[in-house]
Design an enzyme around this catalytic site. Structure first.
Site, PDB file in Angstrom:
ATOM      1  N   ARG A  98      -0.299  -7.667  -8.688  1.00  0.00           N
ATOM      2  CA  ARG A  98       0.583  -6.608  -9.198  1.00  0.00           C
ATOM      3  C   ARG A  98       1.134  -6.867 -10.595  1.00  0.00           C
ATOM      4  O   ARG A  98       1.260  -5.955 -11.392  1.00  0.00           O
ATOM      5  CB  ARG A  98       1.744  -6.377  -8.216  1.00  0.00           C
ATOM      6  N   CYS A 128       6.263  -1.384  -1.277  1.00  0.00           N
ATOM      7  CA  CYS A 128       6.737  -0.140  -0.650  1.00  0.00           C
ATOM      8  C   CYS A 128       8.118   0.283  -1.160  1.00  0.00           C
ATOM      9  O   CYS A 128       8.359   1.471  -1.416  1.00  0.00           O
ATOM     10  CB  CYS A 128       6.755  -0.298   0.866  1.00  0.00           C
ATOM     11  N   GLN A 155      15.433  -1.624   5.176  1.00  0.00           N
ATOM     12  CA  GLN A 155      13.997  -1.684   5.386  1.00  0.00           C
ATOM     13  C   GLN A 155      13.605  -1.830   6.853  1.00  0.00           C
ATOM     14  O   GLN A 155      14.127  -2.681   7.570  1.00  0.00           O
ATOM     15  CB  GLN A 155      13.402  -2.829   4.557  1.00  0.00           C
ATOM     16  N   HIS A 240      11.570   3.330   5.226  1.00  0.00           N
ATOM     17  CA  HIS A 240      12.603   2.606   4.493  1.00  0.00           C
ATOM     18  C   HIS A 240      13.605   3.595   3.890  1.00  0.00           C
ATOM     19  O   HIS A 240      13.232   4.695   3.467  1.00  0.00           O
ATOM     20  CB  HIS A 240      11.996   1.806   3.339  1.00  0.00           C
TER      21      HIS A 240
END
Length: 335
Positions: A98, A128, A155, A240
């Site tokens: 990432r 996420c 979460q 979430h």
């Protein structure tokens, strides 16, 4: 389109199959890959049964156009060259690449064109918690540059995988029977509790999950935005929630923010009206596509501040759907 799913037996892998079907994604050939443990298992997609192949360095991806990978960072790093060797586009759901400068990190509602610059053939699917936040932030950024964000996350167990979801359900059963809850996936019992600890702690006393929100947001939005997060695990199965406070360079009214959210791609505004208590909640977001925004209001502590509440399905928009939307954008733009 010839498609592969790596990590097909996991929670996100199964969600990929559901999302691809729901989105009527064009698939000529589908291949499923997994570990040695899951190899040989079967999955049904559009009425046809597929056998999960064991992923090895001899696996041949030469006929695969796009591979959705969700088998963990270690697997992604080990097999990236195998997957991309013949031109396959790898859309990776792990944290492996990432923050690599030569791997774009993409949320289609925010920075789809970044997906065109992929020298290694890899596109990163963000964390996420970051995905749902930047979809909302992007609407405000178009009104005034956001300088600072404070966010508290709530979460779901799904963020830790299918076994974590099962552990939460098992704990409630154990509690109802007067038994001591079994704790394996989380640092503490999650049932009847909240745990202010997601991922490992770093030297600055933030967790890795919290720093993902800082670093990934800046990369996706191409911004100097500063994000301070506290990530909390709550006893919810999936979806979430986030309480977000933003500071903008110029004042933005709640009405202006609400209109921006209403006009933004991928967002559904849920606000209280007619005395009815309407606002986004994970109970109703689970299994759905949008990022839901509500509780939009001026921050009484700062004339350039806004605060709002954001909810999205972690497995869906926070993982599989975002990756599929990246692929859809590439197909639509013939890239």
């Amino acid at each position: 389109m010839n498609i592969a799913i790596v990590g097909a037996s996991g929670a996100v892998g199964q969600e990929f199959l559901r999302v691809l079907d729901e989105q009527n994604f064009p698939i000529d050939n589908l291949r499923l890959f997994g570990s040695k443990r899951s190899a040989g298992q079967t999955r049904t997609f559009r009425g046809k049964e597929y056998v999960i192949e064991e992923l090895t360095h001899d696996s041949d991806f030469s006929d695969v156009d796009i591979a959705f990978t969700s088998a963990g960072a270690g697997t992604s790093k080990e097999y990236a060259d195998t997957i991309t060797a013949h031109g396959t586009i790898m859309i990776d759901n792990s944290s492996a690449f990432r923050m690599d400068a030569d791997v774009p990190l993409v949320v289609p509602e925010v920075n789809p064109r970044d997906a065109l610059d992929r020298p290694r053939g890899i596109i990163g699917n963000p964390n996420c918690t970051t995905i749902q936040m930047v979809v909302a932030l992007n609407a405000i950024e178009k009104l005034s540059h956001i300088t600072n964000v404070h966010v508290a996350t709530y979460q779901a167990a799904s963020g830790a995988g299918a076994t974590a979801m099962q552990e939460l359900q098992n704990q409630y059963g154990e509690i109802s029977r007067g038994e001591k809850p079994t704790v394996e996936k989380f640092a503490h019992q999650l049932a009847d509790n909240v745990i202010p600890h997601v991922d490992i702690f770093l030297d600055n006393d933030y967790t890795k999950e919290e720093m993902k929100m800082y670093n990934e947001t800046r990369k996706i939005m191409h911004s100097d935005i500063k994000v301070s997060a506290t990530c909390v695990r709550v006893p919810v199965l999936r979806a979430h929630s986030e309480a977000i406070w933003v500071k903008t360079e110029s004042p933005v009214t709640a009405a202006e923010a609400r209109a921006a959210f209403e006009n933004a791609e991928g967002i559904v505004v849920v606000e209280e009206h007619d005395g009815k208590k309407h606002y986004p909640m994970p109970l109703f977001a689970a299994g759905t596509d949008p990022v839901y925004v509500g509780r939009i209001r001026q921050d009484v502590s700062d004339p350039c501040g806004l605060t709002f509440w954001v909810v999205a399905d972690q497995i869906k928009k926070g993982a599989a759907l975002n990756a599929v939307q990246i692929a859809q954008w590439l197909i639509a733009n013939d890239k």
